[in-house]
Write a protein that holds these residues in place. Structure first.
Motif, PDB file in Angstrom:
ATOM      1  N   ARG A 243       0.659  -0.749  -0.252  1.00 18.79           N
ATOM      2  CA  ARG A 243      -0.217   0.243   0.071  1.00 18.79           C
ATOM      3  C   ARG A 243       1.034   1.175   0.073  1.00 18.79           C
ATOM      4  NH1 ARG A 243      -0.802   1.420   5.537  1.00 18.79           N
ATOM      5  NH2 ARG A 243      -0.026   0.314   6.942  1.00 18.79           N
ATOM      6  N   TRP A 244       0.472   2.681  -0.230  1.00 14.71           N
ATOM      7  CA  TRP A 244       1.050   3.793  -0.164  1.00 14.71           C
ATOM      8  C   TRP A 244       1.038   4.347   0.594  1.00 14.71           C
ATOM      9  CZ3 TRP A 244       3.012   4.531  -4.852  1.00 14.71           C
ATOM     10  CH2 TRP A 244       2.742   4.150  -6.020  1.00 14.71           C
ATOM     11  N   PHE A 245       1.883   4.952   1.205  1.00 10.28           N
ATOM     12  CA  PHE A 245       2.335   5.102   2.456  1.00 10.28           C
ATOM     13  C   PHE A 245       2.901   6.741   2.535  1.00 10.28           C
ATOM     14  CE2 PHE A 245       2.609   1.378   4.433  1.00 10.28           C
ATOM     15  CZ  PHE A 245       3.116   1.315   5.036  1.00 10.28           C
ATOM     16  N   GLY A 246       1.689   8.408   2.880  1.00  8.02           N
ATOM     17  CA  GLY A 246       1.967   9.609   2.784  1.00  8.02           C
ATOM     18  C   GLY A 246       2.629   9.475   4.043  1.00  8.02           C
ATOM     19  N   PRO A 247       2.303  11.606   3.901  1.00 11.96           N
ATOM     20  CA  PRO A 247       2.362  12.229   5.505  1.00 11.96           C
ATOM     21  C   PRO A 247       1.821  12.372   5.985  1.00 11.96           C
ATOM     22  CG  PRO A 247       2.910  13.284   3.217  1.00 11.96           C
ATOM     23  CD  PRO A 247       1.791  12.524   2.850  1.00 11.96           C
ATOM     24  N   ASP A 248       0.825  11.801   5.558  1.00 11.37           N
ATOM     25  CA  ASP A 248      -0.682  11.246   6.804  1.00 11.37           C
ATOM     26  C   ASP A 248      -0.803  10.430   7.736  1.00 11.37           C
ATOM     27  OD1 ASP A 248      -1.488  14.369   6.673  1.00 11.37           O
ATOM     28  OD2 ASP A 248      -3.142  13.923   4.983  1.00 11.37           O
ATOM     29  N   ASP A 249      -0.147   9.568   6.698  1.00 12.39           N
ATOM     30  CA  ASP A 249      -0.420   7.899   7.118  1.00 12.39           C
ATOM     31  C   ASP A 249       0.485   7.456   8.131  1.00 12.39           C
ATOM     32  OD1 ASP A 249      -2.142   7.590   5.325  1.00 12.39           O
ATOM     33  OD2 ASP A 249      -0.088   7.125   3.991  1.00 12.39           O
ATOM     34  N   GLU A 250      -0.070   6.222   9.044  1.00 12.51           N
ATOM     35  CA  GLU A 250       1.066   6.356  10.190  1.00 12.51           C
ATOM     36  C   GLU A 250       2.031   5.210   9.962  1.00 12.51           C
ATOM     37  OE1 GLU A 250       2.348   6.016  13.971  1.00 12.51           O
ATOM     38  OE2 GLU A 250       0.983   7.033  13.401  1.00 12.51           O
ATOM     39  N   TRP A 251       3.411   5.321   9.466  1.00 11.52           N
ATOM     40  CA  TRP A 251       4.399   4.932   8.539  1.00 11.52           C
ATOM     41  C   TRP A 251       4.761   4.133  10.398  1.00 11.52           C
ATOM     42  CZ3 TRP A 251       8.143   6.686   4.794  1.00 11.52           C
ATOM     43  CH2 TRP A 251       7.342   7.042   4.126  1.00 11.52           C
ATOM     44  N   VAL A 263      17.665   2.411   5.330  1.00 10.65           N
ATOM     45  CA  VAL A 263      18.054   4.377   4.856  1.00 10.65           C
ATOM     46  C   VAL A 263      17.678   4.568   3.864  1.00 10.65           C
ATOM     47  CG1 VAL A 263      20.161   4.807   3.936  1.00 10.65           C
ATOM     48  CG2 VAL A 263      20.492   2.856   5.547  1.00 10.65           C
ATOM     49  N   LEU A 264      16.367   3.417   3.141  1.00  9.60           N
ATOM     50  CA  LEU A 264      16.169   3.772   1.565  1.00  9.60           C
ATOM     51  C   LEU A 264      14.518   4.318   1.564  1.00  9.60           C
ATOM     52  CD1 LEU A 264      15.950   4.567  -1.997  1.00  9.60           C
ATOM     53  CD2 LEU A 264      14.549   1.877  -1.609  1.00  9.60           C
ATOM     54  N   VAL A 265      13.962   3.792   2.681  1.00  3.04           N
ATOM     55  CA  VAL A 265      13.183   3.987   3.480  1.00  3.04           C
ATOM     56  C   VAL A 265      12.747   5.526   4.110  1.00  3.04           C
ATOM     57  CG1 VAL A 265      10.837   3.334   5.003  1.00  3.04           C
ATOM     58  CG2 VAL A 265      11.853   1.828   3.633  1.00  3.04           C
ATOM     59  N   ASP A 266      14.329   5.843   5.133  1.00  5.36           N
ATOM     60  CA  ASP A 266      14.037   6.994   5.805  1.00  5.36           C
ATOM     61  C   ASP A 266      14.375   7.954   5.481  1.00  5.36           C
ATOM     62  OD1 ASP A 266      13.235   5.340   8.347  1.00  5.36           O
ATOM     63  OD2 ASP A 266      15.606   5.356   9.498  1.00  5.36           O
ATOM     64  N   ALA A 267      15.028   8.140   4.442  1.00  8.33           N
ATOM     65  CA  ALA A 267      15.672   9.170   3.183  1.00  8.33           C
ATOM     66  C   ALA A 267      14.553   9.991   2.717  1.00  8.33           C
ATOM     67  CB  ALA A 267      16.792   8.125   2.484  1.00  8.33           C
ATOM     68  N   HIS A 268      13.068   8.971   2.786  1.00  9.40           N
ATOM     69  CA  HIS A 268      12.045   9.392   2.257  1.00  9.40           C
ATOM     70  C   HIS A 268      10.594   9.596   2.964  1.00  9.40           C
ATOM     71  CE1 HIS A 268      13.756   8.175  -1.451  1.00  9.40           C
ATOM     72  NE2 HIS A 268      13.966   9.380  -1.875  1.00  9.40           N
ATOM     73  N   ARG A 269      10.920   9.337   4.263  1.00 10.02           N
ATOM     74  CA  ARG A 269      10.347   9.075   5.798  1.00 10.02           C
ATOM     75  C   ARG A 269       9.388  10.794   5.792  1.00 10.02           C
ATOM     76  NH1 ARG A 269       8.950   5.578   9.475  1.00 10.02           N
ATOM     77  NH2 ARG A 269      10.148   4.271   9.376  1.00 10.02           N
ATOM     78  N   PRO A 270       8.601  11.427   5.801  1.00 15.54           N
ATOM     79  CA  PRO A 270       8.162  12.652   6.064  1.00 15.54           C
ATOM     80  C   PRO A 270       8.528  13.246   7.675  1.00 15.54           C
ATOM     81  CG  PRO A 270       6.529  11.132   5.194  1.00 15.54           C
ATOM     82  CD  PRO A 270       7.027  10.146   5.440  1.00 15.54           C
ATOM     83  N   PRO A 271       8.302  14.437   7.542  1.00 16.14           N
ATOM     84  CA  PRO A 271       8.696  14.758   8.621  1.00 16.14           C
ATOM     85  C   PRO A 271       8.266  14.007  10.320  1.00 16.14           C
ATOM     86  CG  PRO A 271       9.287  16.391   7.305  1.00 16.14           C
ATOM     87  CD  PRO A 271       8.545  14.854   6.680  1.00 16.14           C
ATOM     88  N   GLY A 272       8.852  13.747  11.315  1.00 14.78           N
ATOM     89  CA  GLY A 272       7.357  13.197  12.543  1.00 14.78           C
ATOM     90  C   GLY A 272       7.174  11.772  12.159  1.00 14.78           C
ATOM     91  N   ARG A 273       7.335  11.508  10.684  1.00 13.95           N
ATOM     92  CA  ARG A 273       6.858  10.064  11.160  1.00 13.95           C
ATOM     93  C   ARG A 273       8.059   8.854  11.397  1.00 13.95           C
ATOM     94  NH1 ARG A 273       1.290   9.998  11.869  1.00 13.95           N
ATOM     95  NH2 ARG A 273       0.480  12.010  10.532  1.00 13.95           N
TER      96      ARG A 273
END
Length: 273
Positions: A243-251, A263-273
């Motif tokens: 599924r898609w994970f966006g800024p408003d989702d629980e990551w 490392v790849l995931v955290d490089a694209h993780r929204p702030p605070g997620r």
């Protein structure tokens, strides 16, 4: 990430050393001293009757000689020693030593499985000047096996696609991944795997990073890609959920940067997620 330390220099010929770093494996597990995860010393190797002629040169860690080998059957260990899987050592072993152990595991497994020629069945010997076994009869040459695998984080606007792989030992949402087929480029593998696993098409592939991964001998090649078209349709034999994970989702929960995947995931993780 799990990686060979910068101070390491590969060696292809053994050299005498009274106190080497000895990485010894059985069934993918490393022999360590239980209370501090130190490697066995020369006295312990002698007590275990380790055949030094079987030990493989690994390289130099600074000025320290490193070697690796294996037990054909589970050894009777001296008190205070244990065999531990590499994954179980991630949080506890010194980072540089763990990186060397990951490399040593692959060399030891290559040596264990190439004592005889895969073409004619004759014995093999180490070739001079390279990490290679050569058949004494037909000349067939066998180098350590490296299995390239692609990893890709698909981006769609401000969302990314993460999936739960059926065979994953961690059961976490991660980028898509899969092994390359013979004759296939990594870019071709990404397009094929993405379509096979989740039914999407992608474009604008961009290289991110690579990592050797010793389970058992992978080379992970990580990319990002942009969503082109399609609806998520998972291959249930490979993916349990995507599924898609966006800024408003629980990551997914943050995990230590052992693998290039986190490392790849955290490089694209929204702030605070």
């Amino acid at each position: 990430m799990l990686q060979t330390p910068a101070s390491f220099t590969p060696l292809f010929a053994p050299r005498p050393d009274p106190a080497p770093l000895s990485f010894l494996f059985h069934g993918g597990r490393l022999l360590v001293r239980e209370h501090d995860l130190a490697l066995p010393d020369a006295a312990t190797l002698e007590r275990l009757e380790v055949d030094r002629a079987r030990l493989q040169p690994l390289g130099l860690h600074g000025e320290r000689y490193c070697e690796t080998g294996w037990f054909d059957s589970e050894p009777a260990l001296p008190p205070g020693y244990a065999l531990r899987g590499l994954r179980a050592l991630f949080a506890d072993m010194d980072e540089a030593l763990l990186g060397l152990a990951a490399r040593a595991a692959q060399v030891a497994e290559w040596a264990r499985t190439h004592r005889f020629c895969g073409a004619c069945g004759s014995g093999t010997v180490l070739a001079a000047g390279e990490r290679c076994y050569k058949c004494v009869q037909c000349g067939h040459m066998a180098y350590p096996r490296i299995s390239p695998a692609m990893m890709v984080l698909i981006k769609k606007g401000d969302s990314v696609l993460l999936a739960m792989h059926v065979a994953s030992p961690t059961k976490r949402f991660v980028p898509l991944a899969g092994f390359l087929e013979a004759g296939e480029s990594v870019e071709e593998a990404i397009h094929r795997e993405v379509y096979e696993e989740v039914g999407l098409r992608v474009q604008n592939l961009r290289y991110f990073a690579s990592q050797s991964w010793p389970f058992p001998h992978s080379l992970m090649l990580a990319f990002t890609a942009d969503y082109l078209d399609g609806e998520i349709r998972v291959d249930a034999s490979e993916i349990s959920e995507a599924r898609w994970f966006g800024p408003d989702d629980e990551w997914p929960e943050r995990v230590p940067h052992i693998s290039v995947s986190s490392v790849l995931v955290d490089a694209h993780r929204p702030p605070g997620r």
